[in-house]
Design an enzyme around this catalytic site. Structure first.
Site, PDB file in Angstrom:
ATOM      1  N   ARG A   1      -3.241 -10.750   4.125  1.00  0.00           N
ATOM      2  CA  ARG A   1      -3.450 -10.718   2.623  1.00  0.00           C
ATOM      3  C   ARG A   1      -1.854 -10.046   2.074  1.00  0.00           C
ATOM      4  NH1 ARG A   1      -5.229  -7.464  -1.592  1.00  0.00           N
ATOM      5  NH2 ARG A   1      -6.392  -8.505  -2.996  1.00  0.00           N
TER       6      ARG A   1
ATOM      7  N   LYS B   1       0.673  -1.288  -0.057  1.00  0.00           N
ATOM      8  CA  LYS B   1       0.110   0.139   0.071  1.00  0.00           C
ATOM      9  C   LYS B   1       0.957   1.298  -0.044  1.00  0.00           C
ATOM     10  CE  LYS B   1      -4.194  -1.928   0.262  1.00  0.00           C
ATOM     11  NZ  LYS B   1      -4.945  -2.142   1.560  1.00  0.00           N
TER      12      LYS B   1
END
Length: 286
Positions: free
Chosen positions: A260, A226
């Protein structure tokens, strides 16, 4: 040092399967069957390439493979349900025929979710927390699939406090799931790192992560590659996978169950150390 125990328990997923959570971190490998994902768009456009990469992630330690057909990065071009299904259904069918791994479908569309479970998926992973298409919760209830409800800040007014906003949003998602008849044991939640949270908010959410645990469900986290782990205010560019592994270890220490990630091996190793520390603090051998 306080040991923060993850919620753990048995996650009931589709096709009569389950995942035992708690003792060791569970890894969900990311498989983007898209041309425009922010980190690996286009690399797994063919069914063969997607299945090969999925099997590699399983070999490295992933329990779950999460298959998505529409990029969720900011500014991504939306696709319709038919195109999403064209991208992912053949991959799910081929992977289910090639491996006994747990398969997750990353979608917010009930139509796609139902077809994906029929093709072999065990989990529905919804980045809108069943609030964009509420029928997706009914799909999970009808099929017995696992359901991951993610927090998002997109398209709505948020509360100033990042943790209070988690409770406000996710309680609505949980009410939708309960009303649809989804079994409690089938649900996990995801605080949605990224998704309209700025870098500071993500860091605060990570530091206060244990405050989300009283919602009472196992927690999946997705920090992998991210923006907030790829940059810093001084302009440095950390290696995104090394930085992700650091967040995985920190979040495991704070009680996360499922991770994840794109790079399975490096996160597997970081989580091994985090779990060893937890066991040692409880007086157990590692």
């Amino acid at each position: 040092m306080q040991v923060i125990e993850p919620r753990g328990g048995r996650w009931q997923v589709g096709h009569g399967r389950h995942i035992d959570l708690g003792e060791r971190a569970t890894i969900m490998g990311v498989l983007n069957a898209t041309p425009d994902s922010f980190s690996d768009g286009g690399r797994y456009a063919s069914v063969e390439a997607a299945v090969t990469e999925s099997l590699s992630m399983v070999e490295q330690g992933a329990t779950i493979i999460d298959i998505g057909g529409e990029s969720t990065r900011p500014g991504a071009t939306p696709v319709d349900a038919r195109e999403e299904q064209r991208r992912i259904l053949p991959v799910i069918e081929a992977l289910a025929a090639s491996s006994d791994c747990i398969i997750s479908v990353d979608t917010y569309r009930s139509e796609t979710a139902r077809l994906a479970v029929a093709a072999g998926a065990h989990i529905v992973n919804d980045v809108w927390g069943a609030q964009k298409d509420r029928e997706i919760a009914k799909v999970a209830a009808d099929t017995g699939s696992g359901l991951c409800l993610m927090h998002t800040g997109r398209g709505r007014e948020r509360l100033p406090d990042v943790v209070e906003d988690q409770f406000a949003f996710l309680r609505t998602s949980l009410e939708i799931a309960e009303a649809a008849g989804v079994a409690r044991e089938a649900i996990v939640i995801d605080p949605g790192f990224g998704f309209e949270k700025d870098g500071s908010e993500n860091m605060v959410l990570m530091a206060r992560f244990d405050e989300v645990l009283p919602l009472g469900y196992p927690v999946l986290v997705g920090t992998s590659r991210k923006r907030f782990v790829r940059t810093d205010p001084d302009g440095r560019l950390p290696d995104p996978d090394h930085a992700t592994a650091a967040t995985s270890a920190l979040l495991r220490e704070r009680g996360a169950d499922i991770f994840r990630v794109h790079h399975v091996a490096i996160n597997r190793d970081a989580l091994f150390i985090a779990d060893a520390m937890r066991r040692a603090l409880k007086g157990e051998r590692w």
